[in-house]
Design a protein around this motif. Structure first.
Motif, PDB file in Angstrom:
ATOM      1  N   ILE A 191       0.835  -1.203   0.000  1.00  0.00           N
ATOM      2  CA  ILE A 191       0.000   0.000   0.000  1.00  0.00           C
ATOM      3  C   ILE A 191       0.866   1.248   0.000  1.00  0.00           C
ATOM      4  O   ILE A 191       0.460   2.313  -0.480  1.00  0.00           O
ATOM      5  CB  ILE A 191      -0.945  -0.012   1.235  1.00  0.00           C
ATOM      6  CG1 ILE A 191      -1.997   1.096   1.131  1.00  0.00           C
ATOM      7  CG2 ILE A 191      -0.159   0.143   2.532  1.00  0.00           C
ATOM      8  CD1 ILE A 191      -3.034   0.860   0.100  1.00  0.00           C
ATOM      9  N   PHE A 192       2.088   1.137   0.505  1.00  0.00           N
ATOM     10  CA  PHE A 192       2.996   2.277   0.554  1.00  0.00           C
ATOM     11  C   PHE A 192       3.729   2.503  -0.773  1.00  0.00           C
ATOM     12  O   PHE A 192       4.501   3.456  -0.884  1.00  0.00           O
ATOM     13  CB  PHE A 192       4.031   2.077   1.668  1.00  0.00           C
ATOM     14  CG  PHE A 192       3.431   1.968   3.044  1.00  0.00           C
ATOM     15  CD1 PHE A 192       2.553   2.928   3.516  1.00  0.00           C
ATOM     16  CD2 PHE A 192       3.747   0.898   3.871  1.00  0.00           C
ATOM     17  CE1 PHE A 192       1.993   2.823   4.779  1.00  0.00           C
ATOM     18  CE2 PHE A 192       3.196   0.791   5.137  1.00  0.00           C
ATOM     19  CZ  PHE A 192       2.315   1.757   5.592  1.00  0.00           C
ATOM     20  N   ARG A 193       3.509   1.638  -1.735  1.00  0.00           N
ATOM     21  CA  ARG A 193       4.185   1.765  -3.025  1.00  0.00           C
ATOM     22  C   ARG A 193       3.157   1.733  -4.159  1.00  0.00           C
ATOM     23  O   ARG A 193       3.073   0.777  -4.919  1.00  0.00           O
ATOM     24  CB  ARG A 193       5.212   0.637  -3.189  1.00  0.00           C
ATOM     25  CG  ARG A 193       6.442   0.852  -2.304  1.00  0.00           C
ATOM     26  CD  ARG A 193       7.374  -0.324  -2.328  1.00  0.00           C
ATOM     27  NE  ARG A 193       8.632   0.025  -1.673  1.00  0.00           N
ATOM     28  CZ  ARG A 193       9.519  -0.867  -1.249  1.00  0.00           C
ATOM     29  NH1 ARG A 193       9.284  -2.157  -1.414  1.00  0.00           N
ATOM     30  NH2 ARG A 193      10.638  -0.479  -0.675  1.00  0.00           N
ATOM     31  N   PRO A 194       2.365   2.782  -4.273  1.00  0.00           N
ATOM     32  CA  PRO A 194       1.258   2.791  -5.238  1.00  0.00           C
ATOM     33  C   PRO A 194       1.695   2.714  -6.697  1.00  0.00           C
ATOM     34  O   PRO A 194       0.913   2.298  -7.547  1.00  0.00           O
ATOM     35  CB  PRO A 194       0.554   4.124  -4.947  1.00  0.00           C
ATOM     36  CG  PRO A 194       1.598   4.984  -4.312  1.00  0.00           C
ATOM     37  CD  PRO A 194       2.436   4.037  -3.507  1.00  0.00           C
ATOM     38  N   PHE A 195       2.924   3.097  -6.994  1.00  0.00           N
ATOM     39  CA  PHE A 195       3.368   3.082  -8.389  1.00  0.00           C
ATOM     40  C   PHE A 195       3.694   1.669  -8.880  1.00  0.00           C
ATOM     41  O   PHE A 195       3.946   1.469 -10.061  1.00  0.00           O
ATOM     42  CB  PHE A 195       4.567   4.008  -8.563  1.00  0.00           C
ATOM     43  CG  PHE A 195       4.281   5.417  -8.114  1.00  0.00           C
ATOM     44  CD1 PHE A 195       3.316   6.172  -8.750  1.00  0.00           C
ATOM     45  CD2 PHE A 195       4.941   5.973  -7.032  1.00  0.00           C
ATOM     46  CE1 PHE A 195       3.014   7.459  -8.332  1.00  0.00           C
ATOM     47  CE2 PHE A 195       4.655   7.259  -6.600  1.00  0.00           C
ATOM     48  CZ  PHE A 195       3.691   8.006  -7.253  1.00  0.00           C
ATOM     49  N   HIS A 196       3.672   0.711  -7.960  1.00  0.00           N
ATOM     50  CA  HIS A 196       3.858  -0.698  -8.341  1.00  0.00           C
ATOM     51  C   HIS A 196       2.534  -1.375  -8.687  1.00  0.00           C
ATOM     52  O   HIS A 196       2.529  -2.489  -9.209  1.00  0.00           O
ATOM     53  CB  HIS A 196       4.499  -1.482  -7.193  1.00  0.00           C
ATOM     54  CG  HIS A 196       5.938  -1.158  -6.974  1.00  0.00           C
ATOM     55  ND1 HIS A 196       6.639  -1.600  -5.884  1.00  0.00           N
ATOM     56  CD2 HIS A 196       6.816  -0.445  -7.701  1.00  0.00           C
ATOM     57  CE1 HIS A 196       7.881  -1.171  -5.941  1.00  0.00           C
ATOM     58  NE2 HIS A 196       8.006  -0.461  -7.029  1.00  0.00           N
TER      59      HIS A 196
END
Length: 729
Positions: free
Chosen positions: A185-190
């Motif tokens: 959730i902390f890496r939305p660009f993935h």
């Protein structure tokens, strides 16, 4: 009745006029775009020194589709007026941003330099190249980051990936590859990788980070400069966002070490923090808190202390400044407190899950020879580098070479074009004029001085550790210093222009232009020849004009020109690449993949470019021992180095080059760079490492080995031949 009819008639005439102008805009944009498509090969050859061997129809159409909205925007300024179009862009900025992301994802374009694989493997390097040139120097992107992300699709996006090396590699904590895990959730660009697959995921990754960085920077500058909310600083905020987003430093490092994520997390969190203290509604405050915590996770998981620590100092000052802005008015209800505490607990649980899964990885990396043992005291950086960043504007068009005062490459030397020290001059002058100290301006100036002293003079060891700067090298302070200077520019330019006469502005502008060009020429000679010096002169004039024309009616036009100039340079750094075929459709990788499917085993790549080629196999789902060592496998290496004689070399994050020898080498391991080493292994040692197959540029089947031989099991493609390791004793 007549008045109503007359009003309707006027409205119809206006609608008709609008349609006529819109039609002319679209026709003009289409004609100009197609003309640009036709002359682009000439531009590519003469300016970029790249000959496009093929001009396929789908690439021409892509160029046209990309250029059409750009020229449509430019033509609309003439048809509808700059102010009207500017207001429309501001109102619809989020919808436009979403449209750009969706368009790039659907068109399957990215900024990756993965086409370099074609060059290395003797194929057409311009295959599916829409705009720009490939950047072979960005190996961390197309040799490491992108292949490891693609490798995850063969791993069901698991937390650990067994394809990389021999021990399953942690894909979340060290390399920010996409992972199905709650903390993602902390890496939305993935999320594009997880939901859309590799090709579309790569396009989403590049486009979303670019768009969100610009929009968040724009909103951030509005937040810290437009206290009255009257929109007077929109042009300056857009210019500041362009200086951040399209900066040489940002673009050269765009897909490496999570720089956009760090900047986005700072900008978004500050905007949300301001909103949370300004608004009283429960749902707004809780939503703002949730976004702030997501940004906190994004910032923490960037995992690059050399940038995080200096930027952390900047973030701390911004937080205090927002608190001071609303001091005395801050009130929270019991329901809001309970809600925020709940969000903090969820955040702590998600971060705890990461630590639980990656504790051994973190411990291993802290004890590596590189980068775990890094200890910096700063110092050694020239003070003139603070004022000469203007020259880095030219890097996309002419490769940098060592100058009289500067060594390094395009990536290491790239900086923010922050117009230092104009921002500091604006801030100090404004405070003197108002006879009132501004906390944020004073704090940011102090941070610039603090980081500059560290970079230029250096700290004693104890002070470096005390201030957490021991993990920061001198060159890595450039990011925070650049952001600070641009922040001061945006905050202070309008007020400074209000307080000074036209003559004063002209004098200061001329003095700064002369100083900036002279400093750039001094530091970057002989790289900066007469032509590039002239280009830098024109660039800095456009930038300074955008700052000093705040009270002039043509300010919007001048600012647009300045934004266009920096955007043109920034977007020229990385190519516009269509599809991912250079990485996923290489004949040599396809053959190895077929052999692996038929009889699975562990591969190594040997010979020329073996360290890089290993990651190509991993990207295509082939288990490869010498793929980039995300974390060192000390236990496996002890099989061939039982006395741990060479542990200092292989105990690091590194690229691994393999060389097969017929007798034990004097130097089993050889360090070739801080993040690279070579293994000179015999067939017996390869067997000890559980290696089954070798992809080599050498004729291993023609060489003699004691008790072993290599059997050719496929065709030689692009100089690479697959062999199977067999025991004869």
């Amino acid at each position: 009745m007549g008045t109503k009819a007359q009003t309707m008639k006027i409205r119809k005439m206006r609608d008709f006029s609008y349609l006529i102008r819109l039609t002319l805009v679209l026709l003009s944009a289409a004609v100009i775009s197609w003309g640009c498509v036709k002359i682009y090969p000439f531009y590519s050859e003469r300016i970029l020194d790249l000959h496009l061997s093929k001009n396929e129809l789908h690439i021409k159409l892509l160029r046209f589709v990309i250029l059409l909205p750009i020229w449509g925007l430019i033509c609309s300024f003439f048809a509808f007026g700059l102010a009207k179009v500017g207001n429309w862009l501001h109102r619809n900025r989020f919808c436009i941003g979403i449209g750009i992301i969706l368009g790039a994802t659907v068109l399957n374009i990215s900024g990756s330099s993965l086409g370099t694989w074609n060059f290395w493997l003797g194929r057409d390097g311009t295959q599916d190249l829409v705009f720009g040139v490939l950047r072979p120097i960005r190996t961390d992107e197309y040799v490491v980051g992108t292949p490891l992300a693609f490798a995850q699709s063969y791993n069901d996006y698991g937390y650990f990936n067994a394809l990389i090396g021999d021990r399953p590699a942690d894909m979340f904590i060290i390399k920010d590859a996409p992972v199905w895990f709650p903390s993602e959730i902390f890496r939305p660009f993935h999320w594009g990788y997880l939901l859309l697959g590799n090709s579309a995921g790569l396009s989403f990754y590049w486009a979303s980070r670019l768009v969100v960085l610009f929009l968040s920077a724009y909103q951030f500058f509005l937040c810290i400069s437009d206290k009255e909310g009257n929109g007077k600083t929109r042009a300056l905020s857009a210019f500041g966002a362009a200086l951040i987003t399209f900066a040489p430093l940002t673009q050269w490092w765009f897909a490496v070490n999570s720089l956009p994520e760090m900047l986005i997390s700072i900008f978004v969190s500050i905007c949300c923090f301001d909103c949370m203290l300004r608004r009283q509604e429960n749902w707004i405050r809780l939503l703002s808190c949730a976004v702030i915590l997501q940004c906190a996770g994004m910032f923490i998981l960037s995992l690059y202390p050399a940038w995080q620590i200096p930027l952390g100092f900047v973030l701390a000052g911004l937080i205090v400044a927002i608190i001071l802005r609303y001091w005395g008015k801050i009130r929270f209800t019991h329901a809001q407190v309970v809600g925020m505490v709940t969000l903090f607990l969820i955040f702590a649980i998600l971060m705890g899950l990461i630590f639980k899964e990656s504790s051994s990885t973190i411990q291993a990396m802290l004890n590596t020879s590189y980068p775990g043992s890094r200890m910096s005291k700063g110092g050694g950086r020239s003070i003139w580098l603070m004022f000469s960043s203007l020259a880095t504007f030219c890097f996309p068009f002419k490769d940098f070479f060592e100058s009289a005062m500067l060594t390094g490459n395009d990536v290491e030397v790239a900086a923010f074009i922050d117009l230092c020290p104009l921002g500091i001059i604006f801030a100090i002058s404004n405070m003197i004029k108002s006879r009132k100290a501004d906390f944020l301006d004073c704090y940011i100036i102090a941070i610039v001085i603090f980081l500059s002293i560290f970079a230029i003079i250096g700290f004693p060891t104890w002070l470096s550790k005390l201030t957490f700067m021991s993990s920061v090298t001198s060159s890595r302070t450039t990011v925070a210093i650049g952001v600070c200077n641009i922040l001061l520019l945006v905050r202070g330019a309008a007020k400074w222009c209000e307080n000074h006469t036209r003559t004063s502005k002209i004098v200061v502008a001329c003095v700064y232009v002369a100083f900036a060009v002279a400093t750039a020429r001094l530091v970057f000679r002989p790289y900066l020849g007469n032509l590039l010096t002239l280009i830098c002169l024109l660039v800095v004039i456009s930038f300074v004009a955008a700052l000093f024309s705040q009270q002039v009616k043509v300010n919007g036009c001048i600012t647009f020109v300045a934004i266009f100039v920096i955007a043109f340079s920034g977007l020229s750094v990385n190519p516009v690449q269509y599809s991912t075929r250079p990485l996923t459709d290489q004949p040599v990788a396809n053959q190895v993949r077929a052999l692996q499917d038929e009889e699975p085993g562990v591969w190594i790549t040997e010979g020329n470019d073996s360290a890089r080629l290993a990651n190509l196999l991993v990207a295509n789902g082939v288990k490869t021992f010498n793929a980039v060592a995300v974390t060192p496998d000390l236990q496996k290496m002890k099989r061939i180095d039982p006395g741990e004689r060479w542990k200092r070399i292989y105990n690091r994050y590194a690229f691994i080059e393999m060389n097969v020898v017929n007798k034990p080498a004097k130097h089993l391991f050889k360090l070739t760079a801080n993040d690279a080493y070579k293994i000179n292994a015999t067939p017996e040692q390869l067997e000890q490492l559980d290696v089954t197959y070798v992809l080599s540029t050498n004729d291993l089947d023609k060489e003699k080995f004691d008790g072993y031989r290599f059997v050719r099991i496929g065709k030689t493609i692009n100089g690479e031949t697959p062999f199977k390791l067999c025991v004869t004793k």
